[in-house]
Design an enzyme around this catalytic site. Sequence first.
Site, PDB file in Angstrom:
ATOM      1  N   ILE A   1       0.846  -1.221  -0.054  1.00 58.33           N
ATOM      2  CA  ILE A   1       0.123   0.224  -0.065  1.00 58.33           C
ATOM      3  C   ILE A   1       0.962   1.198  -0.096  1.00 58.33           C
ATOM      4  O   ILE A   1       1.697   1.389   0.759  1.00 58.33           O
ATOM      5  CB  ILE A   1      -0.921   0.060   1.301  1.00 58.33           C
ATOM      6  CG1 ILE A   1      -1.622  -1.411   1.604  1.00 58.33           C
ATOM      7  CG2 ILE A   1      -1.964   1.099   1.088  1.00 58.33           C
ATOM      8  CD1 ILE A   1      -2.385  -1.421   2.756  1.00 58.33           C
TER       9      ILE A   1
ATOM     10  N   ASP B   1       8.934   6.324  -1.736  1.00 59.75           N
ATOM     11  CA  ASP B   1       8.682   7.666  -2.158  1.00 59.75           C
ATOM     12  C   ASP B   1       8.201   7.357  -3.795  1.00 59.75           C
ATOM     13  O   ASP B   1       8.946   6.826  -4.480  1.00 59.75           O
ATOM     14  CB  ASP B   1       9.735   8.730  -2.208  1.00 59.75           C
ATOM     15  CG  ASP B   1       9.555  10.009  -2.774  1.00 59.75           C
ATOM     16  OD1 ASP B   1       8.598  10.101  -3.310  1.00 59.75           O
ATOM     17  OD2 ASP B   1      10.412  10.957  -2.774  1.00 59.75           O
TER      18      ASP B   1
ATOM     19  N   ASN C   1      -2.412   4.167  -3.471  1.00 59.25           N
ATOM     20  CA  ASN C   1      -3.291   5.172  -2.545  1.00 59.25           C
ATOM     21  C   ASN C   1      -2.715   6.648  -2.547  1.00 59.25           C
ATOM     22  O   ASN C   1      -3.268   7.512  -2.197  1.00 59.25           O
ATOM     23  CB  ASN C   1      -3.636   4.756  -1.283  1.00 59.25           C
ATOM     24  CG  ASN C   1      -3.823   5.945  -0.343  1.00 59.25           C
ATOM     25  OD1 ASN C   1      -5.138   6.197  -0.433  1.00 59.25           O
ATOM     26  ND2 ASN C   1      -2.989   6.284   0.424  1.00 59.25           N
TER      27      ASN C   1
ATOM     28  N   TYR D   1      -5.879  19.342 -10.227  1.00 63.23           N
ATOM     29  CA  TYR D   1      -6.221  18.091  -9.468  1.00 63.23           C
ATOM     30  C   TYR D   1      -7.177  17.401 -10.013  1.00 63.23           C
ATOM     31  O   TYR D   1      -6.798  15.994 -10.013  1.00 63.23           O
ATOM     32  CB  TYR D   1      -6.901  18.438  -7.979  1.00 63.23           C
ATOM     33  CG  TYR D   1      -7.328  17.306  -7.159  1.00 63.23           C
ATOM     34  CD1 TYR D   1      -6.434  16.557  -6.806  1.00 63.23           C
ATOM     35  CD2 TYR D   1      -8.720  17.158  -7.172  1.00 63.23           C
ATOM     36  CE1 TYR D   1      -6.845  15.393  -6.110  1.00 63.23           C
ATOM     37  CE2 TYR D   1      -9.067  16.086  -6.395  1.00 63.23           C
ATOM     38  CZ  TYR D   1      -8.095  15.360  -5.822  1.00 63.23           C
ATOM     39  OH  TYR D   1      -8.824  14.204  -5.048  1.00 63.23           O
TER      40      TYR D   1
ATOM     41  N   LYS E   1      -6.938  13.294 -11.567  1.00 60.24           N
ATOM     42  CA  LYS E   1      -7.765  12.107 -11.425  1.00 60.24           C
ATOM     43  C   LYS E   1      -8.571  11.560 -12.593  1.00 60.24           C
ATOM     44  O   LYS E   1      -8.888  10.394 -12.721  1.00 60.24           O
ATOM     45  CB  LYS E   1      -8.751  12.630 -10.290  1.00 60.24           C
ATOM     46  CG  LYS E   1      -8.117  12.858  -8.805  1.00 60.24           C
ATOM     47  CD  LYS E   1      -7.402  11.619  -8.343  1.00 60.24           C
ATOM     48  CE  LYS E   1      -6.702  11.815  -7.031  1.00 60.24           C
ATOM     49  NZ  LYS E   1      -6.063  10.812  -6.502  1.00 60.24           N
TER      50      LYS E   1
END
Length: 292
Positions: free
Chosen positions: A9, A56, A83, A148, A152
């Site tokens: 994750i 990172d 994530n 942003y 997405k």
Amino acid sequence: MTITTAVLITGTSSGIGRATAERLARRPDLAVYATARHVETLDDLARAGARILPLDVTDEASMRAAVDVVEAAHGAVGVLINNAGYGTYGTIEETDLDAVRTQFETNVFGLARMTQLVLPGMRAAGVGRIVNVGSMGGRLVFPVGGYYHASKYAVEALTDALRFEVAPFGVKVSLIEPGLIRTAFSAAVAGTLAKSATPSGPYAGLNASADQQMADGYGSDLLTASADAVAKVIEKAALAARPRARYLITPAAKFLVHTRQLLGSRVFDAYLRKQFRSDAAPLSLSPLKIYR
């Protein structure tokens, strides 16, 4: 899924990533690798049973090293949960493009590179899961969020292509689309928005209006959900026998996305012009008046 299934994750220092690591670490059938740039933020996850790695997603060596550790122990990454991500908000004209590039490195290119690194192992194993955490902001756009939202939207496109490409190899791909989630996200977004223009600039009124809408939306228990509510859906996407292609989370997000489709661009723009005014009154708690 076997007891040796490894779950990697990204971005578990806070919010959705942390809640997901906490939830999955309780399962005896999973080896959960929680990652962050600063591993000292993950001490409690280690105590909860997660294995801790520095990672990172903007650094090639860091990404390779994390995947190598998991593959050395398990043969392949069984589940990758992409994530890591954040939001830089501001108008298209005024937002610094270096900040935009950094955002895309995390939200898009980091996600893509992590996917590239785990896929050879998954293909060799003939099984795997990739869960990408996007946003309802990949399905509709609000002012001062263009960059942003663009990141997405890119995650949406990458996920759709990937899902088709890797299906023959036994790899299943799902996209998580949260609405407003109670995390540190809103404070971070408001901070970048406030710095995106001078108080006397041409978009000062729009920025102030957007700041207020974010504060109102994220401050509403009715319109938001907890990070664990998203983690629960991620768990389902990662482990279900037949995961869905998309999981749109929160009633408000579902309402917004479907309403945007029904209204069309002209009507939706008219609505936005009414809401994003420098002289607008404080907003009531309506699902059409918040965004992520």
